[in-house]
Write a protein that holds these residues in place. Structure first.
Motif, PDB file in Angstrom:
ATOM      1  N   SER A  80       1.459  -1.272  -0.104  1.00  0.00           N
ATOM      2  CA  SER A  80       0.009   0.282   0.275  1.00  0.00           C
ATOM      3  C   SER A  80       0.729   1.009   0.207  1.00  0.00           C
ATOM      4  O   SER A  80       2.135   1.434   0.067  1.00  0.00           O
ATOM      5  N   SER A  81       0.708   2.550  -0.142  1.00  0.00           N
ATOM      6  CA  SER A  81       1.090   3.653  -0.024  1.00  0.00           C
ATOM      7  C   SER A  81       1.324   4.145   0.727  1.00  0.00           C
ATOM      8  O   SER A  81       2.417   4.709   0.837  1.00  0.00           O
ATOM      9  N   GLY A  82       1.181   3.881   1.659  1.00  0.00           N
ATOM     10  CA  GLY A  82       1.061   4.644   3.559  1.00  0.00           C
ATOM     11  C   GLY A  82       0.862   6.017   3.488  1.00  0.00           C
ATOM     12  O   GLY A  82       1.373   6.710   4.571  1.00  0.00           O
ATOM     13  N   THR A  83       0.159   6.374   2.311  1.00  0.00           N
ATOM     14  CA  THR A  83       0.062   8.111   2.415  1.00  0.00           C
ATOM     15  C   THR A  83      -1.422   8.221   3.097  1.00  0.00           C
ATOM     16  O   THR A  83      -1.843   7.125   3.626  1.00  0.00           O
ATOM     17  N   THR A  84      -1.329   9.399   4.098  1.00  0.00           N
ATOM     18  CA  THR A  84      -2.030   9.299   5.060  1.00  0.00           C
ATOM     19  C   THR A  84      -2.626  10.936   5.160  1.00  0.00           C
ATOM     20  O   THR A  84      -2.144  11.998   3.504  1.00  0.00           O
ATOM     21  N   SER A  85      -4.114  10.980   5.505  1.00  0.00           N
ATOM     22  CA  SER A  85      -5.170  11.881   4.803  1.00  0.00           C
ATOM     23  C   SER A  85      -6.222  12.366   5.624  1.00  0.00           C
ATOM     24  O   SER A  85      -6.258  10.976   6.724  1.00  0.00           O
ATOM     25  N   PRO A  86      -6.576  12.507   6.773  1.00  0.00           N
ATOM     26  CA  PRO A  86      -7.493  12.831   8.076  1.00  0.00           C
ATOM     27  C   PRO A  86      -8.516  12.570   7.524  1.00  0.00           C
ATOM     28  O   PRO A  86      -9.502  11.985   8.844  1.00  0.00           O
ATOM     29  N   ILE A  87      -8.452  12.724   6.521  1.00  0.00           N
ATOM     30  CA  ILE A  87     -10.916  12.341   5.993  1.00  0.00           C
ATOM     31  C   ILE A  87     -10.429  11.965   4.726  1.00  0.00           C
ATOM     32  O   ILE A  87     -10.041  12.289   3.660  1.00  0.00           O
ATOM     33  N   THR A  88     -11.173  11.080   4.582  1.00  0.00           N
ATOM     34  CA  THR A  88     -11.619  10.422   2.838  1.00  0.00           C
ATOM     35  C   THR A  88     -12.578  11.104   2.364  1.00  0.00           C
ATOM     36  O   THR A  88     -13.066  11.793   2.587  1.00  0.00           O
ATOM     37  N   SER A  89     -12.837  10.607   1.047  1.00  0.00           N
ATOM     38  CA  SER A  89     -13.641  11.391   0.257  1.00  0.00           C
ATOM     39  C   SER A  89     -15.205  11.510   0.357  1.00  0.00           C
ATOM     40  O   SER A  89     -15.174  11.839   0.169  1.00  0.00           O
ATOM     41  N   SER A  90     -15.225  10.400   1.159  1.00  0.00           N
ATOM     42  CA  SER A  90     -16.837   9.723   1.260  1.00  0.00           C
ATOM     43  C   SER A  90     -17.390  10.438   3.117  1.00  0.00           C
ATOM     44  O   SER A  90     -18.095  11.149   3.410  1.00  0.00           O
ATOM     45  N   GLY A  91     -15.761  11.191   3.809  1.00  0.00           N
ATOM     46  CA  GLY A  91     -16.389  12.037   4.568  1.00  0.00           C
ATOM     47  C   GLY A  91     -15.534  11.050   5.842  1.00  0.00           C
ATOM     48  O   GLY A  91     -15.649  11.430   6.802  1.00  0.00           O
ATOM     49  N   GLY A  92     -15.469  10.069   6.080  1.00  0.00           N
ATOM     50  CA  GLY A  92     -14.394   9.659   6.748  1.00  0.00           C
ATOM     51  C   GLY A  92     -13.914   9.797   7.484  1.00  0.00           C
ATOM     52  O   GLY A  92     -12.921  10.679   6.922  1.00  0.00           O
ATOM     53  N   ILE A  93     -13.177   9.490   8.439  1.00  0.00           N
ATOM     54  CA  ILE A  93     -11.752   9.247   9.484  1.00  0.00           C
ATOM     55  C   ILE A  93     -10.767   8.404   9.300  1.00  0.00           C
ATOM     56  O   ILE A  93     -11.037   7.165   9.595  1.00  0.00           O
ATOM     57  N   LYS A  94      -9.943   9.136   8.455  1.00  0.00           N
ATOM     58  CA  LYS A  94      -8.707   7.806   7.852  1.00  0.00           C
ATOM     59  C   LYS A  94      -7.640   6.985   9.187  1.00  0.00           C
ATOM     60  O   LYS A  94      -7.569   7.225  10.345  1.00  0.00           O
ATOM     61  N   ASP A  95      -7.326   6.088   9.081  1.00  0.00           N
ATOM     62  CA  ASP A  95      -6.623   5.781  10.264  1.00  0.00           C
ATOM     63  C   ASP A  95      -4.811   6.408   9.566  1.00  0.00           C
ATOM     64  O   ASP A  95      -4.404   6.353   8.641  1.00  0.00           O
ATOM     65  N   ASP A  96      -4.313   6.850  10.877  1.00  0.00           N
ATOM     66  CA  ASP A  96      -3.374   7.433  10.637  1.00  0.00           C
ATOM     67  C   ASP A  96      -2.277   7.312  10.772  1.00  0.00           C
ATOM     68  O   ASP A  96      -1.213   7.499  10.587  1.00  0.00           O
ATOM     69  N   SER A  97      -1.841   5.557  10.693  1.00  0.00           N
ATOM     70  CA  SER A  97      -0.285   4.801  10.630  1.00  0.00           C
ATOM     71  C   SER A  97      -0.433   4.488   9.280  1.00  0.00           C
ATOM     72  O   SER A  97      -0.631   4.825   8.422  1.00  0.00           O
ATOM     73  N   VAL A  98       0.933   4.973   9.071  1.00  0.00           N
ATOM     74  CA  VAL A  98       1.880   4.929   7.841  1.00  0.00           C
ATOM     75  C   VAL A  98       2.820   3.477   7.879  1.00  0.00           C
ATOM     76  O   VAL A  98       3.384   3.500   6.639  1.00  0.00           O
ATOM     77  N   ILE A  99       1.965   2.502   9.017  1.00  0.00           N
ATOM     78  CA  ILE A  99       3.045   1.290   8.361  1.00  0.00           C
ATOM     79  C   ILE A  99       1.893   0.739   7.052  1.00  0.00           C
ATOM     80  O   ILE A  99       0.403   0.508   6.936  1.00  0.00           O
ATOM     81  N   THR A 100       3.097   0.008   5.968  1.00  0.00           N
ATOM     82  CA  THR A 100       2.068  -0.212   4.438  1.00  0.00           C
ATOM     83  C   THR A 100       1.542  -2.201   5.092  1.00  0.00           C
ATOM     84  O   THR A 100       2.128  -2.265   5.609  1.00  0.00           O
ATOM     85  N   SER A 101       0.602  -2.033   4.242  1.00  0.00           N
ATOM     86  CA  SER A 101      -0.108  -3.061   3.919  1.00  0.00           C
ATOM     87  C   SER A 101       0.949  -3.926   2.971  1.00  0.00           C
ATOM     88  O   SER A 101       1.414  -3.515   2.183  1.00  0.00           O
ATOM     89  N   LYS A 102       1.344  -4.900   2.701  1.00  0.00           N
ATOM     90  CA  LYS A 102       1.998  -6.356   2.143  1.00  0.00           C
ATOM     91  C   LYS A 102       1.298  -7.007   1.643  1.00  0.00           C
ATOM     92  O   LYS A 102       0.753  -7.307   3.064  1.00  0.00           O
ATOM     93  N   HIS A 103       0.612  -7.394   0.620  1.00  0.00           N
ATOM     94  CA  HIS A 103      -0.263  -9.184   0.145  1.00  0.00           C
ATOM     95  C   HIS A 103       0.995  -9.759  -0.843  1.00  0.00           C
ATOM     96  O   HIS A 103       1.799  -9.034  -1.778  1.00  0.00           O
ATOM     97  N   LEU A 104       0.958 -10.672  -0.479  1.00  0.00           N
ATOM     98  CA  LEU A 104       2.243 -11.674  -0.931  1.00  0.00           C
ATOM     99  C   LEU A 104       1.689 -12.916  -1.459  1.00  0.00           C
ATOM    100  O   LEU A 104       0.806 -13.221  -1.678  1.00  0.00           O
TER     101      LEU A 104
END
Length: 345
Positions: A80-104
């Protein structure tokens, strides 16, 4: 043993449920992380007889664990990108973690078959399109599953005009106008903030172009609700509707919206909506809850994922679809996941 090709031949709800339960048992036996999670919930595997009884692994596990159901070598790792933003395009609050997901990914051909087949089901022959990609934030990093997919679609289109654009907006504007005026079927796939940048430079009146937004401001712009976003994009591109793709690093399948933010899944993917107060129960159509995704293409990782998205199930938009449509309305706050955090620590 599960034949992966059976996944893409599903043609009924009964068949989907039968294969999903088979996949559940397979992953319980072969995925240590998922097995431990199920055991933590005191799941009696022999009593799981319906989709609603299957435990859904919180998506955060892809950040903290290697989620695999196979001993085969890993062919590709999507991150995953690991980018953060406080609010999503739908108005919700995003996870503020910067740890990226890995899909093996142990079998990249499953991903390729998934997105190629789904695209064909929703849009027809890829060779009928010129595919233009405006995905700068994804191109500027490695490990993007979206870039992998779009790059392949560009190549499969076999059109000399198909290709990626980074920050060369002026070149893209000329190309888009030229192709649209010539009557070519154009598919412009873009990250949200870049599409907004584009229409600030040029007001279009497109007649033969599909605009598909992949979501995300990537910290470049203030987030706005989907209805407002699509209204702005429709006006800027001169089109009647904006298409959308619902996908993520942790999935090998995508749902598509052909307009109005209502998504439909391919036959091997379904969405259930869990209660926000009790992650192990489900809500009726039209009610908001947490989005649980069944992605049977994830046979080698985990097919049952509890996301941090908030959504609603809707009645089918088109005849012949065995599962309901859905819309995304926001995101969970970290403190509001309630029962989805189990074992993530």
């Amino acid at each position: 043993m599960i034949n992966p090709q059976d996944l893409f031949a599903i043609s009924s709800q009964k068949q989907f449920e039968k294969i999903a339960l088979k996949v559940f048992r397979f992953q319980y036996e072969n995925n240590i992380v998922y097995q431990e999670f199920c055991n933590f919930l005191n799941t009696d595997v022999t009593k799981v007889k319906s989709l609603q009884q299957i435990p859904f692994l919180p998506i955060q596990f892809f950040k903290s664990h290697h989620v695999v159901s196979t001993t085969h070598p890993i062919q590709e790792t999507f991150t995953s990108s690991g980018t953060t933003s406080p609010i999503t395009s739908s108005g919700g609050i995003k996870d503020d973690s910067v740890i990226t997901s890995k899909h093996l990914v142990a079998d990249i051909s499953l991903y390729e078959q998934s997105y190629r087949t789904a695209f064909s089901q929703f849009y027809g022959n890829i060779e009928d399109y010129v595919v233009l990609a405006l995905l700068p934030s994804y191109l500027e990093r490695s490990g993007s599953s979206l870039i992998y997919m779009v790059k392949d679609l560009v190549e499969l289109s076999k059109n000399e005009h198909s290709g990626f654009y980074l920050h060369n907006y002026d070149e893209l504007i000329l190309k888009l106008i030229e192709l649209d005026n010539s009557g070519e079927n154009v598919l412009l796939i873009g990250v949200t903030y870049a599409l907004l940048d584009l229409i600030e430079k040029q007001n279009f009146q497109l007649k033969n172009t599909i605009i598909m937004e992949t979501g995300g401001m990537k910290g470049k712009r203030k987030e706005i609700i989907r209805e407002e976003l699509h209204e702005v994009l429709c006006k800027g591109f001169g089109v009647s509707s904006i298409h959308s793709e619902y996908g993520m690093t942790e999935l090998l399948s995508q749902a598509y919206s052909l307009g109005n933010g209502i998504f439909e899944c391919p036959a091997w993917m379904q969405v259930l909506i869990r209660d926000t107060e009790d992650a192990l129960t489900y809500v009726d159509n039209g009610k908001t809850g947490g989005v649980n995704v069944i992605d049977l293409a994830n046979i080698n990782s985990c097919s049952f994922i509890a996301t941090q998205d908030l959504g609603k199930k809707q009645p089918n938009q088109r005849a012949g679809r065995q599962a309901g449509s859905f819309e995304i309305v926001g995101r969970f706050d970290n403190s509001d996941i309630r029962g989805c955090n189990l074992m993530v620590m």
